[in-house]
Scaffold this active site. Sequence first.
Site, PDB file in Angstrom:
ATOM      1  N   PHE A  24     -35.137  32.788 -14.294  1.00  0.00           N
ATOM      2  CA  PHE A  24     -35.042  31.954 -13.092  1.00  0.00           C
ATOM      3  C   PHE A  24     -36.271  32.157 -12.208  1.00  0.00           C
ATOM      4  CE2 PHE A  24     -33.277  31.427  -8.707  1.00  0.00           C
ATOM      5  CZ  PHE A  24     -32.826  30.118  -8.811  1.00  0.00           C
ATOM      6  N   SER A  70     -33.164  37.850 -18.332  1.00  0.00           N
ATOM      7  CA  SER A  70     -32.548  37.491 -17.062  1.00  0.00           C
ATOM      8  C   SER A  70     -31.691  36.231 -17.203  1.00  0.00           C
ATOM      9  CB  SER A  70     -33.638  37.338 -16.004  1.00  0.00           C
ATOM     10  OG  SER A  70     -33.092  37.276 -14.717  1.00  0.00           O
ATOM     11  N   MET A  71     -31.966  35.162 -16.441  1.00  0.00           N
ATOM     12  CA  MET A  71     -31.226  33.921 -16.635  1.00  0.00           C
ATOM     13  C   MET A  71     -31.398  33.416 -18.065  1.00  0.00           C
ATOM     14  SD  MET A  71     -31.563  30.171 -14.797  1.00  0.00           S
ATOM     15  CE  MET A  71     -33.102  29.759 -15.631  1.00  0.00           C
ATOM     16  N   ASP A  78     -33.270  48.197 -11.825  1.00  0.00           N
ATOM     17  CA  ASP A  78     -33.542  46.761 -11.821  1.00  0.00           C
ATOM     18  C   ASP A  78     -33.233  46.255 -10.421  1.00  0.00           C
ATOM     19  OD1 ASP A  78     -33.360  43.931 -12.052  1.00  0.00           O
ATOM     20  OD2 ASP A  78     -32.813  44.075 -14.162  1.00  0.00           O
ATOM     21  N   HIS A 135     -37.066  44.984 -13.725  1.00  0.00           N
ATOM     22  CA  HIS A 135     -36.389  43.798 -14.236  1.00  0.00           C
ATOM     23  C   HIS A 135     -37.163  43.079 -15.343  1.00  0.00           C
ATOM     24  CE1 HIS A 135     -33.707  40.421 -14.390  1.00  0.00           C
ATOM     25  NE2 HIS A 135     -34.682  39.580 -14.069  1.00  0.00           N
TER      26      HIS A 135
END
Length: 260
Positions: free
Chosen positions: A25, A93-94, A194, A224
């Site tokens: 994202f 992530s996303m 993260d 992250h």
Amino acid sequence: MPVLPGAEPYRHEGGKVGVLLCHGFTGSPQSMRPWAEYLAGRGLTVSVPLLPGHGTRWEDMALTTWHDWYAEVDRELRDLLARCEQVFVFGLSMGGALALRLAARHGDAVRGLVLVNPGNKVHGLAAHALPVVRHFVRSTNGIASDIAKEGVAEIGYDRVPLHAAHSLRQFFRTVDAELPQVTQPVVLLHSPQDHVVPPADSARVLSRISSTDVTEILLEQSYHVATLDHDAERIFDESWAFLGRLAPDVVGEKGSTSGG
């Protein structure tokens, strides 16, 4: 709007095993590029699409929703399935949530998943205010470049459009409901430190998927965006070992094709 230098999509035509890599994202394919090139250098067919609204300016992203982002990776997956005998999906992530939804909806057509710090929920009290606040406040501080390694930066927006954040929250809810439909082998790598996605999200994913072949790996040296961080090589090597275990003939292709 022109795409930011370095944020372009990446594709490499290789062998009969394909890998779709999904970025996060407000990020771009740049966060997945070293991983993609590693796999391409080992003879695989690789695709890293640029998600709609990403890689240009955050105002463009404000005009998109999760339906746009998912449609893009769904198209890329179908394209790979038409050209390859086996296809794996990797996500950050996303992008991890996108990968999980692809697995839930496409079933056995997706051979396996490698997830790095997958997102599952928009956290904090402010998340509950998004449906209303997004109509009055356009954006908030960005989340890009959460990286421990000195001198490394992620190409991503310095602002998060709240319309898109609201859509992300809806997407995470949709994916969470579909997690029990995920049955494929999974490698999930996550960072204890993260500052974007807490470890609780990885725990939630692991607790709800129906997969029986699951490997969890901690990335102790990274934040992250671990694909650009100290543990990047470990991510690449673990993913290659995963591919070699599930598609043994891949290992025989190593070195047969140079990166492109």
